[in-house]
Design an enzyme around this catalytic site. Structure first.
Site, PDB file in Angstrom:
ATOM      1  N   GLN A  64       0.809  -1.222   0.000  1.00  0.00           N
ATOM      2  CA  GLN A  64       0.000   0.000   0.000  1.00  0.00           C
ATOM      3  C   GLN A  64       0.847   1.279   0.000  1.00  0.00           C
ATOM      4  OE1 GLN A  64      -3.622   1.623   2.778  1.00  0.00           O
ATOM      5  NE2 GLN A  64      -3.242  -0.526   2.769  1.00  0.00           N
ATOM      6  N   SER A  71      -3.729   4.770  12.139  1.00  0.00           N
ATOM      7  CA  SER A  71      -4.409   3.904  11.172  1.00  0.00           C
ATOM      8  C   SER A  71      -3.871   4.238   9.787  1.00  0.00           C
ATOM      9  CB  SER A  71      -5.926   4.119  11.237  1.00  0.00           C
ATOM     10  OG  SER A  71      -6.575   3.164  10.434  1.00  0.00           O
ATOM     11  N   GLU A  72      -3.557   3.205   9.001  1.00  0.00           N
ATOM     12  CA  GLU A  72      -2.844   3.382   7.732  1.00  0.00           C
ATOM     13  C   GLU A  72      -3.584   4.292   6.751  1.00  0.00           C
ATOM     14  OE1 GLU A  72      -2.648  -0.693   6.448  1.00  0.00           O
ATOM     15  OE2 GLU A  72      -4.568  -0.593   5.425  1.00  0.00           O
ATOM     16  N   ASN A  73      -4.906   4.391   6.894  1.00  0.00           N
ATOM     17  CA  ASN A  73      -5.683   5.229   5.979  1.00  0.00           C
ATOM     18  C   ASN A  73      -5.686   6.698   6.387  1.00  0.00           C
ATOM     19  OD1 ASN A  73      -7.235   4.064   8.124  1.00  0.00           O
ATOM     20  ND2 ASN A  73      -9.077   4.906   7.223  1.00  0.00           N
TER      21      ASN A  73
END
Lengths: 223, 231
Positions: A103, B49-51
């Site tokens: 990602q 959080s990765e987002n």
């Protein structure tokens, strides 16, 4: 007077060519320009390469583009998210190609293009199956793989507010991939919940500056 | 006495006890996500959080759900006071650049040298998904794994060498299972804690590489029903 606002989503996606690389922002179902994806389906471009974190959800937006055979290749990190049956059917029928990337590698490759750089070395995926075939270099005793920049022909962006120059702000975690994708395409198209007057946005709160934005269309509020 | 394995909440509770005041921590999807609810009261731990959320809170109370607030698993979440948002490339800069103190991850397999396999079982019927797993495995300062000690068939998941493709080599420092807490060290696997009724001999039967019992080992006995933090 500069005015990047267009009246319809059809005008917003006009001119997208067959074979284009389309950057589709969003994380799961949050921060996805579903109205622009629907308009792109109507517009009819084919043989698309899609760059996204996930692989579409349900039967609308990206999933509809995939199920109607418009997509040749998907570059993503995590296709197995939500109802991804449209992607799964095409994957099993081998009618599209999947390029799986970590990602952070996806987002950094796009930023690299946006920044005018020729690529970067990353320790992520070095020595793993996803790093196979990539140029390697040991830097300070640690193995790295070379990653090239990733450019979009078009970026489909979801923002909350825009002004007529194309300055953008987002809502909470719906920001996700939107700012980096907005910087990394030749044509950046944005759907927004609302337009505001030039000067009305707090300059400290502009997340994507107008220089990256080409067209804006208002679609009303949605997640 | 037949040892009673820990449940998911108890495993998450145990991992949460090791998070220190001021740690910046990323939680992987699955059991690790639950750990946010079991940080001891009064201890400030900042979750990433990765987002693009720094300062993620627990899941929302009924009626307080916000569709613009999701975690890495796309579950609804909250922001704590002091929290903020960043875009994806910066969220991964924090991960890759060594800015996170701890990442708690799930795993399919871990090797005795800390190799991690958690992104694909190579099932031909389904596409693989890597998400942020490789970025986290390479970038966070300490990688700790939470997983069931054995597979559903009862086979070891702590192995001499992983059978599934690696996420990253040599990255795992501590393993929390439903039976034990184990450190991965240059001297091998050191058992720090065992659930009541478990012995090193019994645990060894469920683990492929050789285990050593720490001279300071303790009993691993979380509360029967750990109390979750409210939003």
């Amino acid at each position: 007077m500069i005015d990047k606002q267009v009246k319809t989503t059809a005008e917003a996606v006009a001119g997208v060519r067959d074979g284009s690389t389309v950057l589709v922002a969003g994380f799961g179902a949050v921060g996805v320009a579903d109205n622009l994806l629907e308009a792109l389906h109507e517009q009819g471009a084919r043989e698309l390469t899609i760059v996204a974190n996930n692989s579409g959800n349900g039967d609308y937006g990206l999933a509809r583009l995939i199920s109607s055979g418009r997509v040749r290749k998907v570059i993503c990190s995590f296709p197995r998210s939500g109802d991804y049956s449209a992607f799964l059917n095409a994957y099993r029928a081998k009618s599209l190609e999947l390029e799986l990337l970590p990602q952070g590698t996806i987002s950094e490759r796009m930023r690299c293009h946006a920044a005018g750089l020729g690529g970067f070395f990353s320790p992520v995926s070095a020595g793993t199956k996803l790093g196979e075939g990539k140029e390697t270099r040991e830097i300070d005793g640690r193995l790295h793989v070379f990653e090239k920049p990733l450019k979009g022909d078009v970026a489909l962006i979801k923002a909350n507010k825009a002004d007529r120059w194309g300055n953008l702000s987002y809502i909470k975690s719906a920001r996700n991939f939107n700012p980096v994708m907005a910087m990394a395409a030749d044509l950046t198209v944005v759907e927004v919940d609302q337009m505001v007057e030039l000067g009305e946005m707090d300059p400290e709160a502009v997340v994507t500056p107008s220089i990256f934005v080409d067209r804006v269309v208002v679609v009303g509020a949605s997640a | 006495m037949t040892p009673e394995p820990l449940n998911r909440e108890q495993m998450a509770w145990r991992a949460a006890q090791d998070l220190r005041e001021g740690d910046y921590v990323n939680l992987g999807i699955g059991i690790p996500t639950l750990a946010a609810s079991y940080v001891p009261p009064g201890r400030e731990v900042i979750f990433h959080s990765e987002n693009g959320i720094l300062g993620m809170g627990p899941k929302p109370a009924p009626g307080k759900e916000d569709p613009y607030m999701v975690d890495a698993g796309k579950n609804l979440t909250t922001l704590v006071a002091g929290g903020c948002f960043v875009h994806h490339a910066d969220a991964f800069l924090m991960i890759r650049g060594g800015h996170l103190d701890v990442s708690l991850l799930g795993a399919f397999e871990v090797s005795e040298t800390g190799d991690l396999a958690n992104w694909t079982t190579e099932d031909p019927a389904f596409p693989p998904g890597v998400g942020g797993a490789m970025d986290l495995a390479v970038g966070a300062r300490a990688i700790r794994v939470i997983m069931e000690h054995t597979s559903k068939k009862g086979e070891p998941r702590i192995l001499k060498a992983c059978t599934y493709p690696l996420t990253a080599a040599g990255c795992v420092k501590r393993i929390y299972t439903n039976l034990a807490v184990i450190d991965v060290t240059p001297q091998g696997l050191i058992v720090l804690e065992l659930i009541p009724g478990m012995t090193l001999e019994k645990l060894q039967e469920l683990t492929e590489p050789r285990l050593q019992l720490s001279p300071d080992w303790k009993v691993l006995a979380p509360p029967a029903a750990p109390k979750a933090r409210a939003a």
